[in-house]
Motif scaffolding. Structure first.
Motif, PDB file in Angstrom:
ATOM      1  N   ARG A  30       0.822  -1.219   0.000  1.00 45.84           N
ATOM      2  CA  ARG A  30       0.000   0.000   0.000  1.00 45.84           C
ATOM      3  C   ARG A  30       0.849   1.259   0.000  1.00 45.84           C
ATOM      4  NH1 ARG A  30      -3.121  -3.298   3.860  1.00 45.84           N
ATOM      5  NH2 ARG A  30      -4.977  -4.061   2.750  1.00 45.84           N
ATOM      6  N   LEU A  31       2.102   1.165   0.436  1.00 40.75           N
ATOM      7  CA  LEU A  31       2.980   2.341   0.494  1.00 40.75           C
ATOM      8  C   LEU A  31       3.686   2.620  -0.834  1.00 40.75           C
ATOM      9  CD1 LEU A  31       4.702   1.741   3.964  1.00 40.75           C
ATOM     10  CD2 LEU A  31       2.688   3.146   3.454  1.00 40.75           C
ATOM     11  N   ALA A  32       3.556   1.724  -1.806  1.00 38.85           N
ATOM     12  CA  ALA A  32       4.286   1.839  -3.079  1.00 38.85           C
ATOM     13  C   ALA A  32       3.307   1.764  -4.248  1.00 38.85           C
ATOM     14  CB  ALA A  32       5.350   0.757  -3.185  1.00 38.85           C
ATOM     15  N   PRO A  33       2.651   2.864  -4.587  1.00 32.57           N
ATOM     16  CA  PRO A  33       1.591   2.826  -5.607  1.00 32.57           C
ATOM     17  C   PRO A  33       2.069   2.543  -7.021  1.00 32.57           C
ATOM     18  CG  PRO A  33       2.038   5.085  -4.919  1.00 32.57           C
ATOM     19  CD  PRO A  33       2.780   4.206  -3.980  1.00 32.57           C
ATOM     20  N   GLY A  38      -7.539 -10.700   2.673  1.00 35.93           N
ATOM     21  CA  GLY A  38      -7.602  -9.253   2.812  1.00 35.93           C
ATOM     22  C   GLY A  38      -7.657  -8.558   1.460  1.00 35.93           C
ATOM     23  N   ASP A  39      -8.078  -7.315   1.488  1.00 34.52           N
ATOM     24  CA  ASP A  39      -8.208  -6.528   0.266  1.00 34.52           C
ATOM     25  C   ASP A  39      -6.845  -6.087  -0.248  1.00 34.52           C
ATOM     26  OD1 ASP A  39     -10.951  -6.733   0.390  1.00 34.52           O
ATOM     27  OD2 ASP A  39     -11.178  -4.903   1.578  1.00 34.52           O
ATOM     28  N   LEU A  40      -6.632  -6.267  -1.523  1.00 29.99           N
ATOM     29  CA  LEU A  40      -5.412  -5.766  -2.145  1.00 29.99           C
ATOM     30  C   LEU A  40      -5.548  -4.264  -2.365  1.00 29.99           C
ATOM     31  CD1 LEU A  40      -4.680  -8.447  -4.907  1.00 29.99           C
ATOM     32  CD2 LEU A  40      -3.991  -8.441  -2.512  1.00 29.99           C
ATOM     33  N   PRO A  41      -4.423  -3.544  -2.380  1.00 31.56           N
ATOM     34  CA  PRO A  41      -4.505  -2.113  -2.700  1.00 31.56           C
ATOM     35  C   PRO A  41      -5.014  -1.910  -4.120  1.00 31.56           C
ATOM     36  CG  PRO A  41      -2.221  -2.864  -2.664  1.00 31.56           C
ATOM     37  CD  PRO A  41      -3.045  -3.993  -2.124  1.00 31.56           C
ATOM     38  N   GLU A  42      -5.603  -0.757  -4.373  1.00 30.89           N
ATOM     39  CA  GLU A  42      -6.165  -0.482  -5.695  1.00 30.89           C
ATOM     40  C   GLU A  42      -5.120  -0.591  -6.793  1.00 30.89           C
ATOM     41  OE1 GLU A  42      -8.235   3.168  -5.860  1.00 30.89           O
ATOM     42  OE2 GLU A  42      -9.692   2.649  -4.305  1.00 30.89           O
ATOM     43  N   HIS A  43      -3.893  -0.138  -6.503  1.00 30.77           N
ATOM     44  CA  HIS A  43      -2.854  -0.167  -7.536  1.00 30.77           C
ATOM     45  C   HIS A  43      -2.310  -1.576  -7.777  1.00 30.77           C
ATOM     46  CE1 HIS A  43      -0.896   0.979  -3.640  1.00 30.77           C
ATOM     47  NE2 HIS A  43      -0.081   0.002  -3.973  1.00 30.77           N
ATOM     48  N   ALA A  44      -2.826  -2.588  -7.070  1.00 36.43           N
ATOM     49  CA  ALA A  44      -2.415  -3.971  -7.355  1.00 36.43           C
ATOM     50  C   ALA A  44      -2.762  -4.360  -8.781  1.00 36.43           C
ATOM     51  CB  ALA A  44      -3.084  -4.930  -6.373  1.00 36.43           C
ATOM     52  N   LEU A  89      -5.585  -9.446 -10.113  1.00 40.26           N
ATOM     53  CA  LEU A  89      -4.303  -9.006 -10.671  1.00 40.26           C
ATOM     54  C   LEU A  89      -4.393  -9.070 -12.193  1.00 40.26           C
ATOM     55  CD1 LEU A  89      -1.914 -10.934  -8.243  1.00 40.26           C
ATOM     56  CD2 LEU A  89      -2.491  -8.498  -8.173  1.00 40.26           C
ATOM     57  N   PRO A  90      -5.174  -8.199 -12.794  1.00 42.31           N
ATOM     58  CA  PRO A  90      -5.447  -8.302 -14.231  1.00 42.31           C
ATOM     59  C   PRO A  90      -4.252  -8.042 -15.129  1.00 42.31           C
ATOM     60  CG  PRO A  90      -6.318  -6.244 -13.349  1.00 42.31           C
ATOM     61  CD  PRO A  90      -5.883  -7.059 -12.164  1.00 42.31           C
ATOM     62  N   SER A  91      -3.205  -7.389 -14.611  1.00 45.34           N
ATOM     63  CA  SER A  91      -2.034  -7.078 -15.443  1.00 45.34           C
ATOM     64  C   SER A  91      -0.882  -8.039 -15.218  1.00 45.34           C
ATOM     65  CB  SER A  91      -1.557  -5.648 -15.168  1.00 45.34           C
ATOM     66  OG  SER A  91      -2.569  -4.708 -15.442  1.00 45.34           O
ATOM     67  N   LEU A  92      -1.008  -8.957 -14.255  1.00 48.81           N
ATOM     68  CA  LEU A  92       0.099  -9.835 -13.882  1.00 48.81           C
ATOM     69  C   LEU A  92       0.543 -10.696 -15.061  1.00 48.81           C
ATOM     70  CD1 LEU A  92       1.715 -10.472 -11.254  1.00 48.81           C
ATOM     71  CD2 LEU A  92       0.295 -12.526 -11.070  1.00 48.81           C
ATOM     72  N   LYS A  93       1.856 -10.657 -15.372  1.00 44.81           N
ATOM     73  CA  LYS A  93       2.412 -11.430 -16.474  1.00 44.81           C
ATOM     74  C   LYS A  93       3.256 -12.608 -16.006  1.00 44.81           C
ATOM     75  CE  LYS A  93       2.525  -7.768 -19.960  1.00 44.81           C
ATOM     76  NZ  LYS A  93       3.355  -7.059 -20.965  1.00 44.81           N
ATOM     77  N   SER A  94       3.827 -12.504 -14.802  1.00 45.13           N
ATOM     78  CA  SER A  94       4.725 -13.553 -14.319  1.00 45.13           C
ATOM     79  C   SER A  94       4.396 -13.886 -12.875  1.00 45.13           C
ATOM     80  CB  SER A  94       6.187 -13.099 -14.436  1.00 45.13           C
ATOM     81  OG  SER A  94       7.068 -14.064 -13.885  1.00 45.13           O
ATOM     82  N   LEU A  95       4.218 -15.185 -12.585  1.00 44.49           N
ATOM     83  CA  LEU A  95       3.887 -15.643 -11.233  1.00 44.49           C
ATOM     84  C   LEU A  95       4.771 -16.839 -10.897  1.00 44.49           C
ATOM     85  CD1 LEU A  95       2.092 -15.590  -8.702  1.00 44.49           C
ATOM     86  CD2 LEU A  95       0.446 -17.018  -9.933  1.00 44.49           C
ATOM     87  N   ASN A  96       5.514 -16.720  -9.789  1.00 47.82           N
ATOM     88  CA  ASN A  96       6.404 -17.804  -9.349  1.00 47.82           C
ATOM     89  C   ASN A  96       5.832 -18.429  -8.086  1.00 47.82           C
ATOM     90  OD1 ASN A  96       8.488 -19.519  -8.694  1.00 47.82           O
ATOM     91  ND2 ASN A  96      10.099 -18.002  -8.900  1.00 47.82           N
TER      92      ASN A  96
END
Length: 541
Positions: free
Chosen positions: A239-242, A259-265, A290-297
């Motif tokens: 939440r501190l890093a938009p 829990g709720d993810l921040p809006e900029h997630a 996470l609609p923009s997520l391209k890579s998940l490990n």
């Protein structure tokens, strides 16, 4: 608990220290036993570095994290740390060799959890002290293992003036502990984009409010591997890093993702959760947020299944790369779930029970056939011929059951279950067409390993394409014949020179023009999914 005296170093309580290359946290300051000296009670990062758990001669002075991680040392022996600018000056203005005092190990970043570390070159890290000493040119700073503990002793603005070009800062394995000091660092470096805080023992950021609130506002990449965080800690930092686009959280204590993810997630591109004890249900909480997520490990997360929620919205709609190696996936239904990821092109599945249950070649075929859009499997490019063979074999194995279940009068419930397990089958039918009865019979014969195949053999020159003078022949061959023995048979049947190089190709009537190479000579003919009525083409040179 014994009560510590405020001796000569009361400000060290709760601080990180370093001694002989080992790191720990001060949990007690005061006398021990009958000694009048002031001692520091250290809880070391290494579980076996100390001698006890904070108890000496029956008196508990503090509580250590492990049974043998605690010891007492004199304050004069420990290094309580230096300021960030001092650490940078020491590291970058007094080189002792061509690499400015850095070891080869320090000249590498860990690329991911399944590949060797990749060497990198940091801007300004040149062979002459004259260029290195120009701090204003530094864009990346690597301070791994340097006992840096705070931003500065004076005005932090000196960092801005001395390091105006700095965009990447690696503070892994340092003495930073307090988020307020890290916020001072970020505030003083307004161009900072990448911050690595791995292998530090950090206070919980829950409830922390930086001053000013946007101190971390420029960060695009935050690396927090091996810092003992749980998910609420991660959310507090997120939440501190938009502007965050990459978040690395491997080897932590994350189990549930709630829990709720921040809006900029919604702007996050890369997420690394490898080697966390994740609950298999956690994916449901992330897949549609996470609609923009391209890579998940998700390597090494002890996942027993990969299950996506049954929702109309496509899960992980932008995901291109997924790492699932080193988990506990035992059912191919988990792989079939990946068919729902519309852009998945790269997958790592190594070291799962479903992968090791049969030979690697078979596992690879099964994964390729289930995921028609996949281009890389376990970092290896899927070739066109490899995909063709895997899909043909898959169709031969499962089409008859699919046809019977979906025919008029079939069991709708069983048909729906079959489609969930084999979602790629309709796609393959549209692409390749239904196999005929002879091909499906060939597949059944392959399973029995005792069939006799009636195949057509052709031979031509590899360079000119000229057909052999010997006409094509139809022969009955044992399905268990090795490719190398078939080559020997073809040499004799077509009267080829003993020195001729011969390669075999399988031709399928359903895919005219495609030649599937039979390149492993120690494989049985049936391995290549050949059925009676097919053609084997020999090319010689």
């Amino acid at each position: 608990l014994a009560t510590g005296m405020t001796g000569s170093s009361p400000d060290l309580l709760g601080r990180r220290i370093e001694l002989d290359g080992h790191f720990g946290i001060v949990k007690y300051i005061g006398p021990v036993g009958s000694s009048r000296d002031t001692w520091l009670g250290i809880d070391w990062d290494e579980p076996e570095r100390g001698r006890h758990n904070g108890t000496h001669n029956g008196v508990q002075y503090f509580k250590a994290a492990q049974a043998t991680s605690a010891s007492f040392v004199k304050a004069s022996r420990v290094n309580a740390g230096i300021g960030l600018l001092e650490g940078i000056i020491q590291r970058y203005t007094a080189p002792t060799d061509d690499f400015c005092g850095l070891s080869q190990a320090e000249l590498a970043f860990e690329g991911d959890h399944n590949r060797d570390a990749k060497p990198i070159e940091l801007f300004g890290m040149v062979k002459t002290a004259q260029r290195i000493s120009q701090l204003a040119t530094l864009q990346s700073v690597l301070l791994t293992g340097v006992p840096v503990a705070f931003c500065s002793t004076g005005d932090a603005s000196e960092l801005s003036s001395r390091l105006p070009s700095l965009t990447e800062l690696d503070l892994s394995l340092t003495l930073f502990h307090d988020w307020a000091e890290l916020a001072r660092v970020a505030k003083a470096l307004p161009n900072l984009r990448v911050l690595n805080l791995s292998q530090n023992v950090l206070a919980s950021p829950v409830g922390f409010v930086p001053d000013p609130p946007d101190s971390f506002g420029s960060l695009e990449s935050l690396v927090l591997n091996k810092v003992g965080l749980d998910w609420p800690d991660c959310l507090a930092l997120w939440r501190l890093a938009p502007k965050l686009r990459r978040l690395a959280l491997s080897h932590n204590a994350i189990s549930a993702v709630t829990g709720d993810l921040p809006e900029h997630a919604a702007s996050l591109l890369e997420l690394d959760l490898a080697f966390n004890p994740l609950d298999s249900s956690c994916l449901a909480g992330l897949s549609c947020r996470l609609p923009s997520l391209k890579s998940l490990n998700l390597a090494g997360c002890q996942l027993t299944e990969f299950s996506l929620p049954d929702e109309a919205q496509a899960p992980f709609p932008s995901l291109e790369s997924l790492a699932l190696s080193g988990n506990l996936l035992a059912d191919w239904a988990s792989v079939s779930q990946l068919h729902r990821l519309p852009k998945l092109s790269s997958l790592i599945l190594l070291d799962n029970p479903l992968w090791t249950a049969q030979d690697e070649a078979t596992s690879r075929q099964l994964a390729i056939a289930r995921l028609p859009r996949l281009r890389l499997l376990n970092r290896s490019l899927i070739k066109r011929d490899e995909r063709f063979g895997a899909e043909i074999d898959y169709l031969k194995r499962h089409y008859a059951q699919y046809r019977d279940l979906t025919a008029a009068g079939g069991d709708p419930e069983a048909a729906a279950k079959f489609k969930r397990l084999h979602p790629s089958l309709p796609v393959l039918l549209d692409k390749l067409g239904a196999p005929d009865e002879a091909e499906m019979a060939g597949t059944a014969a392959r399973a029995l390993k005792d069939s006799v195949l009636e195949v057509r053999l052709r031979c031509k020159r590899a360079d000119t394409g000229e057909e052999s003078k010997q006409k094509a022949v139809t022969k009955r061959l044992p399905g268990r014949m090795l490719v190398q023995h078939l080559i020997a048979f073809i040499r004799k049947a077509f009267r080829l020179p003993p020195t001729a190089h011969v390669e075999l190709f399988y031709l399928c009537d359903n895919m005219p023009g495609i030649e599937y190479p039979m390149e492993v000579e120690t494989r049985e003919v049936l391995y290549y999914n050949i059925a009676s009525g097919d053609t084997i083409l020999a090319k010689y040179s």
